[in-house]
Enzyme design. Sequence first.
Site, PDB file in Angstrom:
ATOM      1  N   GLU A  60    -108.024   9.742  33.711  1.00 40.65           N
ATOM      2  CA  GLU A  60    -108.421  10.545  34.867  1.00 40.65           C
ATOM      3  C   GLU A  60    -107.345  10.326  35.932  1.00 40.65           C
ATOM      4  OE1 GLU A  60    -110.628   8.416  33.259  1.00 40.65           O
ATOM      5  OE2 GLU A  60    -112.303   9.802  33.027  1.00 40.65           O
ATOM      6  N   HIS A 129    -123.274   7.730  34.860  1.00 41.05           N
ATOM      7  CA  HIS A 129    -123.596   9.015  34.985  1.00 41.05           C
ATOM      8  C   HIS A 129    -124.326   9.396  36.262  1.00 41.05           C
ATOM      9  CE1 HIS A 129    -122.236   8.348  30.955  1.00 41.05           C
ATOM     10  NE2 HIS A 129    -121.790   9.734  30.953  1.00 41.05           N
TER      11      HIS A 129
END
Lengths: 326, 408
Positions: A60, A129
């Site tokens: 990321e 999530h």
Amino acid sequence: MPTMTIAKAINAGLRAALEQDESVLLMGEDIGTLGGVYRVTEGLKSDFGPDRVVDSPLAESGIIGTSIGLSLRGYRPVAEIQFDGFVFPGFNQITTQLAKMHARSNGQLTVPVTIRIPYGGGIGSVEHHSESPEALFAHTAGLRIVTPSNAHDAYWMTQQAIACADPVIVFEPKRRYWLKGEVDTEDPGASADPFRAHVVREGTDATVVAWGPLVPVALAAAEASAEDGRSVEVIDLRSISPIDFDAIIASVTKTGRLIVAHEAPTFGGMGGEIASRVGEAAFLSLEAPVIRVGGFHMPYPVAKVEEHYLPDIDRILEALDRAFAY
Amino acid sequence: MGVELPTTEFSDIPDELAMELEAHAHDGAEGHGAMVQLLDEDGRFRRDSKLAESIKGLSEDSLQGMYRQMAMIRRFDTEATALQRQGQLALWVPLRGQEAAQIGSGAATQAQDYVFPTYREHGVALTRGVDLAELLRLFRGLSNGGWDPRATGFHLYTLVLAAQTPHAVGYAMGMQRDQARAAARGEEAGDPGAVVAYFGDGASSEGDVHESMVFAASFKAPVVFFCQNNQWAISVPAEVQSRIPLFNRAKGYGFPGVRVDGNDVLAVYAVTQWALERARAGKGPVLIEAYTYRQGAHTTADDPTKYRLSDEEQSWLAKDPLARFEKHLRAEGIADEAFFEQVAADGDALATKARADILEFTAPVLADAFANVYAEPHPLVEQELAWHRDYEAGFADAAAEATREGGR
């Protein structure tokens, strides 16, 4: 006017941006050949090629950092972070680099990077999530943050974020990816300014401000409230930085009561900022304190109990009851 | 830039370098490992080196120019350190000892290249034509940059360790795309460029360096990673950052890594030029580890006598890059006494100018800082600026009132 899901509308918005501007390119894990884990980028790699729809390494900080470099070279990268809870390895690049580059260079450099983050709960998934980290980014000057709640906005906000000279984070309400709606691909209409809030239901007795995944919940609560004879106005905030305080204050001046509903924990969340501003600007119009409805001060809980964590119609109705009790 | 240098192509260098590295694997006992060197510690030119060919084309003017830049930046650095001690700068980051690594690598860049520095690359800034007064403004707390990164090809300093390395790779990926797009349109693309990402031995431990190298390797980006291993990350020695020589890490990513004597300006120049040519030719990244030494403190805020031995400092002073190059230029008859006297005089003039510049600086006003938070209008910033102006104006009114009353 075509009807499509939010996911499809974002796909169409990305496609339009790729077609209109050669400097636009997409970066992220699994966005190319697979078309994204939610298939939001489906078909784009085959149509625009691997140099414009880039399946990146799984990193990321690297995705955001290289996007910054590409933007310094004149490109308009759209970085996808696969899930909300995985943005943190890229947090440093977003907050210390992307947000500040324009200011640090005295305006000489612009970094028009768009970051797409599917966010929020309600999909029955495992940890990391289902989070709503918008306040962590809104606190950082230099970033803009928007979140669509319907397909029409999703189509236009995607393109507006990419066209913006500033870095923009688009928080996409993933549990609404399959929500269908009409999309006017010719005319954005009231959505021409991505940073303006929309009054999505008019009312006279109380205002509920919500965004992203909670807008349908707020609308349903307003409907239910009507059965009790209460006229509840609902505002879809749309933009979290900047916040359209004018729209909120205009509504509260009319209704006298305000509920702010979001999925993120209430402590230190955007609801507190909105409540405080309204207190400063419209204190004498308020019939009751501003009440926040949100998540609890805990890590997002496991999926089997998330329905008790996420604000639902009843939690908003309970807040309205409290507001009307003053 | 700055110095006129011819470019030399030596395309089949991996083999050459392998031989070179093998040839120089002699001083491993000192912990140096294999290291490319063209000037030994007495300034003697190693004509046996395979890389020697690559700098034969350098004119005397070019060699003098490199010395001059090394000497000038050392003098500037000394002055800036003194200015900090006198309270004129909030902080200074001394480069003393790293002049060869910086001038050698900076001199190998070309106008179309782009450099991402960390915060000690004052010598590289000089080679890229950055006004050194801007460095003083930065460390005085008046700006975060001040030079035009696009005009100089020298990005802003970055204080967050290693954060600039993925930017460098992204920028290099952009260069790749520019070339490909121009070719697709049948247009002249101009000379291909490459990017240099500077970082230190301490920063090599940061995750961003790893992610950058993964991206650079995967996309074959035209980027040269230039690690100045100055042995100390503030007080923590390089052994705590890496248990193997840092240049060896490149192997794990699948591109060449080279250790060069970072106190040997000619070797640094030759190796960097090779790596940049290779990157510009589309052959992907290279990691250069310039093995050098920070002679002074990390910044003016720390005291190296607390964490390292004077024996070590003395042994590195014997390898001083400036003295070594001076010996070379004298021994080869490339520069005479008059040249060195002139450089010293010019250095003093530069230092005098630095001192004078500081007195000329004016402070910005906070109101100006509102202007560039965003590139497009943002209502919150506009609202806060309006509030700030009103607030400040209130003091102005009070001051004016006081003046009027005092006058009565």
